[in-house]
Design a protein around this motif. Structure first.
Motif, short mmCIF file in Angstrom:
data_model
loop_
_atom_site.label_atom_id
_atom_site.label_comp_id
_atom_site.label_asym_id
_atom_site.label_seq_id
_atom_site.Cartn_x
_atom_site.Cartn_y
_atom_site.Cartn_z
N PRO A 1 15.19 -26.84 -2.89
CA PRO A 1 15.62 -26.43 -1.54
C PRO A 1 15.50 -24.92 -1.36
CG PRO A 1 17.52 -26.97 -2.92
CD PRO A 1 16.32 -27.37 -3.69
N GLY A 2 14.98 -24.54 -0.21
CA GLY A 2 14.82 -23.12 0.06
C GLY A 2 13.66 -22.47 -0.66
N MET A 3 12.76 -23.27 -1.22
CA MET A 3 11.61 -22.72 -1.94
C MET A 3 10.70 -21.95 -1.00
SD MET A 3 8.83 -24.74 -4.27
CE MET A 3 10.13 -25.15 -5.42
N THR A 4 10.02 -20.95 -1.54
CA THR A 4 9.10 -20.14 -0.75
C THR A 4 7.90 -20.98 -0.31
OG1 THR A 4 9.72 -18.13 -1.94
CG2 THR A 4 7.64 -18.10 -0.73
N VAL A 5 7.70 -21.10 1.00
CA VAL A 5 6.55 -21.80 1.56
C VAL A 5 5.89 -20.86 2.57
CG1 VAL A 5 5.71 -23.79 2.86
CG2 VAL A 5 7.63 -24.06 1.27
#
Length: 445
Positions: free
Chosen positions: A226-230
């Motif tokens: 969750p909240g990973m850099t995309v």
């Protein structure tokens, strides 16, 4: 609930083990999946009149205009005469809905993929480059349905469940990059005149598709990252940065949409985050990625990806994400002329599939029409790579299949073999083709 979690964890461990066996250097090098681009423009099976031999024929929608443009920009300097693409009589083939844009997309997809792979190899980046992955192919293998149904999938998003990723880069340190490709423009730089309205429309579509792809990716990794850099980018291999800037300057609403989607503060920054023709190899020699091109690509990469590091990405989390997208539970298929699904995950599988396809006798519609012309004794010439020797050698294949029947027929008909043609390759040809024609009442054996 505990049993379900245990099952998911067990499957995740198995997928991770399979991925590390297929890609042993997953933590240190760049992999493309599929490793080779397979064109979407299909062939159809047809039979040469008067024989029982079948060949694979390029669809007539495989536009001669596009092929002629591409061939005329060949770096070796030779050109293709216009009459080469003149319509020849041939069998009626059913339309399959292929257009010029499909050929441009195929060419552009391969162009960008090769440049990204060269970039990753030169910088020793640890990442996976996925191309043309359908949303519906994610975790859709029936054998893994029990575990997959417990994980986030595109079908959970009713409005976003259909679509595909033109490019999806999963990087060990920098996170995930979603790329949308638009092949607007022409491969001929000397005549690259682009309609501003057309380019603006394509960029608008790209922004919409990028936002959709971002929502899907964030949902798919929401349970483990969750909240990973995309991050997002637009690939415009046949549009220069100046041409894109001109379009954005003339459309304030589009400019704001692009900046917001890419996370840019202004137009100048947005241009740095897009990958245009300035950062890619020349279309006429797209496979030749020079040091100068790599320098431009590295600058784009630094602005778009390498400027930040996602500290939440551990080795295990990285492999878990990769295992979901390219592991056994996800279908990694390539287009096939007969509609049968063909999975290609590794270089070895790509070599096997390429060998199978190269073993097929593939003719263009014009070449097949030439086989059916009267008289059958013709002179065949062509520039390197145009299929002249393939066309010349085909009657020889026919003779090899019917040689016994041929000489038996000659004996019964009490006549001699009179129509014989020797067709030899010239120039840089590596072989010569000998084709024998027997002409009896308009039939070709």
């Amino acid at each position: 609930m505990a049993a379900r979690i245990t099952q998911v964890e067990t499957e995740a461990d198995r997928w991770r083990q399979i991925v590390t066996s297929l890609y042993p250097d997953a933590l240190t090098r760049t992999y493309c999946v599929p490793p080779v681009h397979f064109n979407r423009v299909p062939y159809v099976r047809d039979v040469v009149p008067g024989t029982s031999l079948s060949v694979h024929v390029l669809q007539p929608q495989a536009s001669a205009r596009f092929l002629h443009t591409a061939l005329n920009t060949n770096p070796e300097g030779w050109t293709v005469p216009q009459h080469m693409w003149a319509e020849e009589p041939g069998p009626h083939l059913p339309p399959v809905g292929m257009q010029d844009s499909d050929l441009r997309d195929d060419f552009a997809q391969n162009h960008v993929m090769l440049n990204l792979q060269e970039l990753g190899d030169s910088r020793h980046e640890a990442m996976f480059i996925l191309s043309q992955l359908q949303f519906g192919s994610y975790l859709n293998e029936p054998a893994y349905a029990a575990a997959a149904k417990e994980l986030p999938r595109p079908k959970d998003l009713p409005q976003d469940r259909r679509g595909d990723f033109d490019f999806l880069l999963i990087h060990r340190q920098h996170g995930i990059l979603v790329g949308e490709l638009k092949s607007v423009g022409t491969t001929n730089n000397a005549a690259n005149k682009i309609d501003d309205a057309d380019l603006a429309q394509k960029v608008k579509q790209a922004v919409k598709q990028l936002d959709k792809s971002e929502r899907v990716v964030r949902h798919l990794v929401s349970d483990i990252g969750p909240g990973m850099t995309v991050k997002k980018t637009i690939f415009l291999p046949y549009v220069s940065s100046d041409q894109l800037k001109q379009v954005l300057d003339n459309d304030e609403q589009l400019e704001q949409a692009v900046c917001q989607s890419l996370g840019a503060a202004n137009t100048g920054e947005a241009l740095q985050l897009c990958c245009c023709s300035d950062q890619l190899s020349q279309p006429a020699s797209y496979w030749h990625v020079t040091p100068a091109v790599l320098s431009q690509l590295s600058t784009w990469w630094q602005h778009r990806m390498a400027c930040t590091v996602d500290t939440r990405l551990t080795d295990q989390l990285y492999l878990d994400i990769v295992a979901r997208f390219v592991g056994p539970a996800t279908t990694v298929s390539v287009p096939c002329y007969n509609g049968v699904r063909v999975e290609v995950r590794t270089a070895g599988q790509a070599v096997a599939e390429l060998g199978r396809r190269l073993a097929l006798l593939v003719l263009t519609l014009q070449q097949l029409g030439l086989m059916n012309r009267d008289p059958p004794l013709v002179s065949i010439t062509g520039a390197p790579g145009t299929g002249d020797k393939l066309t010349a050698s085909f009657p020889g294949l026919i003779v090899s299949c019917f040689v016994c029947l041929l000489f038996a027929s000659l004996s019964m008909l009490d006549c001699s073999l009179t129509d014989v043609a020797l067709v030899s390759g010239a120039g840089n040809a590596k072989f010569s083709s000998v084709a024998f024609y027997y002409n009896y009442q308009g039939s070709v054996f």
